[in-house]
Design a protein around this motif. Sequence first.
Motif, PDB file in Angstrom:
ATOM      1  N   LEU A  53       0.824  -1.211   0.000  1.00 20.05           N
ATOM      2  CA  LEU A  53       0.000   0.000   0.000  1.00 20.05           C
ATOM      3  C   LEU A  53       0.856   1.258   0.000  1.00 20.05           C
ATOM      4  CD1 LEU A  53      -2.781  -1.128   2.497  1.00 20.05           C
ATOM      5  CD2 LEU A  53      -2.930  -1.032  -0.001  1.00 20.05           C
ATOM      6  N   SER A  54       1.955   1.224   0.719  1.00 21.95           N
ATOM      7  CA  SER A  54       2.872   2.361   0.753  1.00 21.95           C
ATOM      8  C   SER A  54       3.575   2.540  -0.589  1.00 21.95           C
ATOM      9  CB  SER A  54       3.896   2.147   1.867  1.00 21.95           C
ATOM     10  OG  SER A  54       4.891   3.127   1.822  1.00 21.95           O
ATOM     11  N   GLU A  55       4.076   1.445  -1.122  1.00 21.12           N
ATOM     12  CA  GLU A  55       4.832   1.462  -2.376  1.00 21.12           C
ATOM     13  C   GLU A  55       3.996   1.950  -3.557  1.00 21.12           C
ATOM     14  OE1 GLU A  55       7.858  -1.796  -3.907  1.00 21.12           O
ATOM     15  OE2 GLU A  55       5.781  -2.487  -4.087  1.00 21.12           O
ATOM     16  N   THR A  56       2.706   1.617  -3.556  1.00 21.78           N
ATOM     17  CA  THR A  56       1.838   1.996  -4.674  1.00 21.78           C
ATOM     18  C   THR A  56       1.148   3.334  -4.458  1.00 21.78           C
ATOM     19  OG1 THR A  56      -0.033   0.784  -3.729  1.00 21.78           O
ATOM     20  CG2 THR A  56       1.386  -0.404  -5.301  1.00 21.78           C
ATOM     21  N   GLY A  57       1.344   3.960  -3.305  1.00 24.68           N
ATOM     22  CA  GLY A  57       0.713   5.239  -3.014  1.00 24.68           C
ATOM     23  C   GLY A  57      -0.732   5.116  -2.568  1.00 24.68           C
ATOM     24  N   ALA A  58      -1.188   3.906  -2.284  1.00 20.32           N
ATOM     25  CA  ALA A  58      -2.588   3.685  -1.909  1.00 20.32           C
ATOM     26  C   ALA A  58      -2.949   4.334  -0.578  1.00 20.32           C
ATOM     27  CB  ALA A  58      -2.881   2.185  -1.855  1.00 20.32           C
ATOM     28  N   LEU A  59      -1.949   4.665   0.229  1.00 24.94           N
ATOM     29  CA  LEU A  59      -2.209   5.299   1.519  1.00 24.94           C
ATOM     30  C   LEU A  59      -2.164   6.823   1.435  1.00 24.94           C
ATOM     31  CD1 LEU A  59      -0.008   2.986   3.774  1.00 24.94           C
ATOM     32  CD2 LEU A  59      -2.492   2.913   3.484  1.00 24.94           C
ATOM     33  N   ASP A  60      -1.718   7.343   0.310  1.00 18.98           N
ATOM     34  CA  ASP A  60      -1.495   8.777   0.186  1.00 18.98           C
ATOM     35  C   ASP A  60      -2.760   9.619   0.322  1.00 18.98           C
ATOM     36  OD1 ASP A  60       1.096   8.017  -0.204  1.00 18.98           O
ATOM     37  OD2 ASP A  60       1.188   8.603  -2.318  1.00 18.98           O
TER      38      ASP A  60
END
Length: 116
Positions: A53-60
Amino acid sequence: MSEQGVAVTVADARFAKPLDEALILDLARDHEVLLTIEEGSRGGFGAMVLHLLSETGALDAGGVRVRTLTLPDTYQDHDSPEKMYAEAGLDAKAIVKAVLDALPERKDGRSRLRLA
């Protein structure tokens, strides 16, 4: 499944590796809370989900709140599985509490969760 008017989707990851990235990203996009539950300690499946989730920006965008439930990193006395799960916070009551505690408060009492 529904508890106190909250719709819940249960997704079985089946195995930790390889991660079903499409499923995890879909769940993160469509739900307010993503909860991982595992019979392992910190650094396992939940950590891999958080990394994805962090790597793909899903938490942004701040659209999903993630909680990882794992066994405690302490010695547990042997007992019945039910008592050990309850002590570890992995029984049904603790799981429901973790979800409800993670839900954002809404003035209108509604959430983005899909109704089951």
